[in-house]
Scaffold this motif. Sequence first.
Motif, PDB file in Angstrom:
ATOM      1  N   GLN A 549       0.824  -1.207   0.000  1.00  0.00           N
ATOM      2  CA  GLN A 549       0.000   0.000   0.000  1.00  0.00           C
ATOM      3  C   GLN A 549       0.860   1.258   0.000  1.00  0.00           C
ATOM      4  OE1 GLN A 549      -3.130   0.040  -0.629  1.00  0.00           O
ATOM      5  NE2 GLN A 549      -3.321  -2.192  -0.544  1.00  0.00           N
ATOM      6  N   VAL A 550       1.997   1.229   0.706  1.00  0.00           N
ATOM      7  CA  VAL A 550       2.912   2.375   0.695  1.00  0.00           C
ATOM      8  C   VAL A 550       3.451   2.590  -0.712  1.00  0.00           C
ATOM      9  CG1 VAL A 550       5.153   3.225   1.520  1.00  0.00           C
ATOM     10  CG2 VAL A 550       3.542   2.180   3.126  1.00  0.00           C
ATOM     11  N   ALA A 551       3.843   1.496  -1.383  1.00  0.00           N
ATOM     12  CA  ALA A 551       4.368   1.602  -2.746  1.00  0.00           C
ATOM     13  C   ALA A 551       3.328   2.181  -3.691  1.00  0.00           C
ATOM     14  CB  ALA A 551       4.829   0.232  -3.237  1.00  0.00           C
ATOM     15  N   ALA A 552       2.079   1.721  -3.568  1.00  0.00           N
ATOM     16  CA  ALA A 552       1.012   2.227  -4.443  1.00  0.00           C
ATOM     17  C   ALA A 552       0.788   3.712  -4.207  1.00  0.00           C
ATOM     18  CB  ALA A 552      -0.273   1.445  -4.190  1.00  0.00           C
ATOM     19  N   SER A 563      10.049   5.158  -4.703  1.00  0.00           N
ATOM     20  CA  SER A 563       8.855   4.314  -4.770  1.00  0.00           C
ATOM     21  C   SER A 563       9.159   3.001  -5.492  1.00  0.00           C
ATOM     22  CB  SER A 563       7.720   5.066  -5.475  1.00  0.00           C
ATOM     23  OG  SER A 563       8.129   5.543  -6.742  1.00  0.00           O
ATOM     24  N   TYR A 564      10.087   3.036  -6.443  1.00  0.00           N
ATOM     25  CA  TYR A 564      10.474   1.819  -7.165  1.00  0.00           C
ATOM     26  C   TYR A 564      11.082   0.809  -6.196  1.00  0.00           C
ATOM     27  CZ  TYR A 564      12.106  -0.901 -11.202  1.00  0.00           C
ATOM     28  OH  TYR A 564      12.301  -1.884 -12.136  1.00  0.00           O
ATOM     29  N   GLY A 565      11.954   1.291  -5.305  1.00  0.00           N
ATOM     30  CA  GLY A 565      12.589   0.401  -4.346  1.00  0.00           C
ATOM     31  C   GLY A 565      11.594  -0.197  -3.368  1.00  0.00           C
ATOM     32  N   ILE A 566      10.624   0.607  -2.917  1.00  0.00           N
ATOM     33  CA  ILE A 566       9.609   0.092  -1.992  1.00  0.00           C
ATOM     34  C   ILE A 566       8.778  -0.981  -2.677  1.00  0.00           C
ATOM     35  CG2 ILE A 566       7.561   0.693  -0.651  1.00  0.00           C
ATOM     36  CD1 ILE A 566       8.729   3.503  -0.350  1.00  0.00           C
ATOM     37  N   ALA A 567       8.405  -0.754  -3.946  1.00  0.00           N
ATOM     38  CA  ALA A 567       7.604  -1.741  -4.676  1.00  0.00           C
ATOM     39  C   ALA A 567       8.383  -3.052  -4.836  1.00  0.00           C
ATOM     40  CB  ALA A 567       7.200  -1.190  -6.037  1.00  0.00           C
ATOM     41  N   GLU A 568       9.674  -2.960  -5.108  1.00  0.00           N
ATOM     42  CA  GLU A 568      10.484  -4.176  -5.243  1.00  0.00           C
ATOM     43  C   GLU A 568      10.491  -4.966  -3.926  1.00  0.00           C
ATOM     44  OE1 GLU A 568      13.959  -3.736  -8.522  1.00  0.00           O
ATOM     45  OE2 GLU A 568      14.239  -2.536  -6.694  1.00  0.00           O
ATOM     46  N   ARG A 569      10.666  -4.270  -2.800  1.00  0.00           N
ATOM     47  CA  ARG A 569      10.685  -4.952  -1.499  1.00  0.00           C
ATOM     48  C   ARG A 569       9.328  -5.571  -1.194  1.00  0.00           C
ATOM     49  NH1 ARG A 569      13.098  -0.219   0.314  1.00  0.00           N
ATOM     50  NH2 ARG A 569      11.459   0.148   1.871  1.00  0.00           N
ATOM     51  N   ALA A 570       8.248  -4.881  -1.597  1.00  0.00           N
ATOM     52  CA  ALA A 570       6.904  -5.425  -1.364  1.00  0.00           C
ATOM     53  C   ALA A 570       6.705  -6.731  -2.129  1.00  0.00           C
ATOM     54  CB  ALA A 570       5.852  -4.398  -1.777  1.00  0.00           C
ATOM     55  N   GLU A 572       9.094  -8.838  -3.111  1.00  0.00           N
ATOM     56  CA  GLU A 572       9.944  -9.872  -2.513  1.00  0.00           C
ATOM     57  C   GLU A 572       9.336 -10.413  -1.220  1.00  0.00           C
ATOM     58  OE1 GLU A 572      13.597  -7.824  -2.022  1.00  0.00           O
ATOM     59  OE2 GLU A 572      14.058  -7.743  -4.168  1.00  0.00           O
ATOM     60  N   LEU A 573       8.850  -9.511  -0.373  1.00  0.00           N
ATOM     61  CA  LEU A 573       8.298  -9.937   0.905  1.00  0.00           C
ATOM     62  C   LEU A 573       7.010 -10.738   0.711  1.00  0.00           C
ATOM     63  CD1 LEU A 573       8.556  -9.895   3.945  1.00  0.00           C
ATOM     64  CD2 LEU A 573       7.407  -7.681   3.984  1.00  0.00           C
ATOM     65  N   SER A 574       6.193 -10.328  -0.241  1.00  0.00           N
ATOM     66  CA  SER A 574       4.953 -11.062  -0.519  1.00  0.00           C
ATOM     67  C   SER A 574       5.258 -12.480  -0.965  1.00  0.00           C
ATOM     68  CB  SER A 574       4.141 -10.343  -1.601  1.00  0.00           C
ATOM     69  OG  SER A 574       3.770  -9.043  -1.189  1.00  0.00           O
ATOM     70  N   ARG A 575       6.278 -12.656  -1.802  1.00  0.00           N
ATOM     71  CA  ARG A 575       6.666 -13.999  -2.242  1.00  0.00           C
ATOM     72  C   ARG A 575       7.200 -14.819  -1.071  1.00  0.00           C
ATOM     73  NH1 ARG A 575       9.650 -12.052  -7.842  1.00  0.00           N
ATOM     74  NH2 ARG A 575       7.764 -12.011  -9.125  1.00  0.00           N
ATOM     75  N   LEU A 576       7.954 -14.145  -0.213  1.00  0.00           N
ATOM     76  CA  LEU A 576       8.561 -14.843   0.916  1.00  0.00           C
ATOM     77  C   LEU A 576       7.506 -15.452   1.841  1.00  0.00           C
ATOM     78  CD1 LEU A 576      11.147 -15.534   2.581  1.00  0.00           C
ATOM     79  CD2 LEU A 576      10.830 -13.319   3.741  1.00  0.00           C
ATOM     80  N   ASN A 585      -0.669  -7.401  -6.424  1.00  0.00           N
ATOM     81  CA  ASN A 585      -0.909  -5.962  -6.287  1.00  0.00           C
ATOM     82  C   ASN A 585       0.407  -5.190  -6.359  1.00  0.00           C
ATOM     83  OD1 ASN A 585      -2.647  -3.831  -6.025  1.00  0.00           O
ATOM     84  ND2 ASN A 585      -3.206  -4.236  -3.907  1.00  0.00           N
ATOM     85  N   ALA A 586       1.430  -5.681  -5.651  1.00  0.00           N
ATOM     86  CA  ALA A 586       2.734  -5.015  -5.651  1.00  0.00           C
ATOM     87  C   ALA A 586       3.392  -5.086  -7.033  1.00  0.00           C
ATOM     88  CB  ALA A 586       3.631  -5.665  -4.599  1.00  0.00           C
ATOM     89  N   ARG A 587       3.271  -6.215  -7.714  1.00  0.00           N
ATOM     90  CA  ARG A 587       3.847  -6.335  -9.065  1.00  0.00           C
ATOM     91  C   ARG A 587       3.190  -5.354 -10.031  1.00  0.00           C
ATOM     92  NH1 ARG A 587       3.335 -12.374 -10.873  1.00  0.00           N
ATOM     93  NH2 ARG A 587       4.067 -11.446 -12.836  1.00  0.00           N
TER      94      ARG A 587
END
Length: 1009
Positions: A549-552, A563-570, A572-576, A585-587
Amino acid sequence: MLGTVQNTNVSPVFVGRTDELAALTDALARAADGEPQALLVGGEAGVGKTRLVEEFLSAAAAAGAVTAVGGCVEIGADGLPFAPVSTALRALHRKLGDALAVAAAGQEGELARLLPELGETTRESHDEDGRARLFELTARLLERLTADRTLVLAIEDLHWADRSTRELLGYLFRSLQTARLVIVATYRSDDIHRRHPLRPFLAELDRTRSVHRVELSRFTRAEVGAQLTGISGARPDRELLDRIFERSDGNAFFVEEIVASLSCGCSTGLSESLRDLLLVRVEALPDAVQRVIRIAAEGGSTVEYELLRAVTGLGEDELIEALRTAVGANILLPTPDGDGYRFRHALVREAVVDDLLPGERSRLNRRYAEALEAAPGIVRADERPARLASYWYHAHDPAKALPAVLDASVRARGRYAYAEQLRLLERALELWEDVPAEVRERQRPVDDAGVYPACGCSDEALRRLDLLAETVVAAQMAGDRERALAIVKSGLRLLDEHKEPLRAAWFRTQRGRMLGALGRGDARVEFAHAQELVRGLPPSAVHAEVLTQVAAWEATHTPGPGSYGIAERAVELSRLVGAESTELNARLTLAGLKIDAGDAEGGIAEMRAVCGRVVELGNVHVLGRCYINLASALEGVGRSAEAVEVATEGARELCRFGLPDARSWVFGNASESLFSLGRWEESEEAARECLRIAQSLKSRGIAASRFTRLALVRGHWERAERELATAREHYDAHQPEPQHTIPLARFTVELAAARGRIAEGRAALDGVLEQGVNPAVQRYVWPLLVAAATAEADARGLPAAEPGRAGVLDRIRAGAKQLARAVPVWDAYGIFLEAELQRAEDGRQDADRWADAVAAFEATDRPYELARVRYRWAEALLATGGSGAEAAAKPLREAYESAERIGARPLREATELLARRARLSLTPATAAPPAAEEPAPAESLGLTPRERDVLRLVAQGHSNRRIAEELFISPKTASVHVSNILAKLGVSGRGEAAALAHRFRLFSPAGAG
């Protein structure tokens, strides 16, 4: 039934009934040619028969016809003999006076039976001959009266007519052959039970070819909206319209009465007078029938026969006889499948329910619930959960009601009925504290695919917080953000953030989403709070949801590397943690940021992959974003035709899944892409649909933004002003988003240029540039910079525009240097900008540069921009002289044809003016006019020599007094000339006139005419 109630809220505007009124007016035209007409207008009580006839009578009177109205009177089982005919003849006698007396001459004694004003009646005759003679004399009277005029007789409430009136009308319908006469009779179709005497009369008339039937149906939702607009003078909001339409079932009279009740403070909209009126027909029935009707009313809008039989406890013969009577009285109707019964009108059912005692209602609902539990198969499987939940809820048995309500909410969600799910979950919240603990502990949270991941494992007992979370999600899906925010606040009040940080983080994130959507506060504060709550905790689905949601939010408000970096972390964490819904949503956010960073192909490919997976899963929580973002991304890189295809598919799918607000955004995207393709009528239609179904301020702002752009390119400056103000109003309630604010700045620049308000346009440009030009928003900045450069070029030489020009152009160039040209449409805008900047700086037109702009836009789906650069290319070629004039003909003609086809009036007028000045034909088949002295540009607009002198001084910024001094005329004369100039140019003020003069180069730099 409705005759004694006086309307208090009647729409002054006649709504709908176009076909019906056309049938009546067509009959009037036929009657005027000597062909008598008879029409029967049927419809239920209150549907609008009288209003239709009144409208027709007004039109007939305006056309020169003489009109008269007679109404049947209800007295006992039959009406008053000949009452409507006598009333109508009396009205004719007042209007025609001596003419009627002349027509009745010699037969006054007989006709006095119908019209006593004619004198004493002759001796009574009780045989059939006397009756037949009266009928024949009446027909001859009407024929004589129509010899030199057209008559229209309206007979109202034929269902109350006595037998004599029916027989007289039947005789007139059959015997009149050449009269200029229209007879219109109305009747209530819902009063015509099987034994009603009018029924065989109507059946007989149906065999008469000269009699036409007009049946009035109830109003549609749109027509009820028009009626409410007429009543209040303003368009009703959607919630009020839906409420009134649902309760009135489109009955015009009920609409008026509900409005009147609401305006008097009656919260239900069902006043005592209206309730009593609705119950009149019910209370006239036998007691046994009334009992069945009361039981059926509590069962719902439709009740199955077997269920009704179980609840009433009646034998089959007794129940069938009661139902036959109720159907014959037009209270109940059999359902189309023949399996049950429904009320003819919802308001009648509501009045019956309101008349029940509280204990009686509770007892009936318990019996319905018990009957349904005992025999589940007597109702349809898809309806059973909701029906059972409703019965137990209204039976006031919380322990039974809570499980039933929760089960029904799950079924509603499975059918994408989010509004119904929300209503059921709110009932569950209402019941919660009244339910025994052991019953609550047996309930389980809804598995919502990670949408509410904080509730723990699936075997954990449902808690009130979990129920609140499910209600938040339902409210969001239903588009009710106000309710979602209120429920989130309730959840936060119950939480101890130190003991339950995950749940608290989830609720904080939802609060941030709702605050951002509603424009109520800074969503970043809530997101930051949520991030702090999960900091240091083991990776979780909640942590992934917070980051997503922060990335969006960052992507729409401050896009860029952060914002690009936050979306990438989102991602990765969602997959984890295995949260696929959150990952998708993050992708989606990350794919959009890739496009903004210049990787258009990679970003769009990723978006398509995400959307394919979302559709495969049927994940409604991400589905809306998929279609919205993909359509927008395709439009942003110039692939408008693909964007329309995606938006069209999205509108269809989102309708299927019950997501109206997301669907309105998709229509907004479709409107934008259709505009780019030059399909402006379709673009406007899509914008109207966006506005019609919008549930948020942002989506309404999108519609207003689309209307603004269309108005600008069509030269509708006043509408552009209004729509731009509306868009600003909707967007200003929210934190600024470049995707909205930059286009509004562009529209402000374009409108200010058209109106000659140079400073206003420059201020709008600076408002964007001072924030810094973010490369991630180039799709919006390129058109803004082109608009600003075009405005400066068109205003070159205008006194008010010269100060500060160099600085403005420097800022435009500096902004352009920060933008990429990674896709063809961005590169085309870049070339366009370079050509306009050169025109703005020194007034030179570089034909080669404009040719490059034409070639660049020919590779895009942008016919309007292509027409603009073709026009400028032709202008540049003409400036070179010699063979340039011949070369200019083709691009100028193509620019004109495009502008004419798509409806770009200002551009079309500019091409026409340039063609006249250059003596070029805009149609290939037309030979060029013979060489002649070129008229002054201003003269080609129809201005007189004196008006051209005045316009030249207006363009130089002079006041009326200064113009008067220069031209040796009075200030008043100068004012008259200025007014004439504004009218001829079609502009609204001096600034706009000056801007037009400079834009079209009506005068040479030296100022010569």
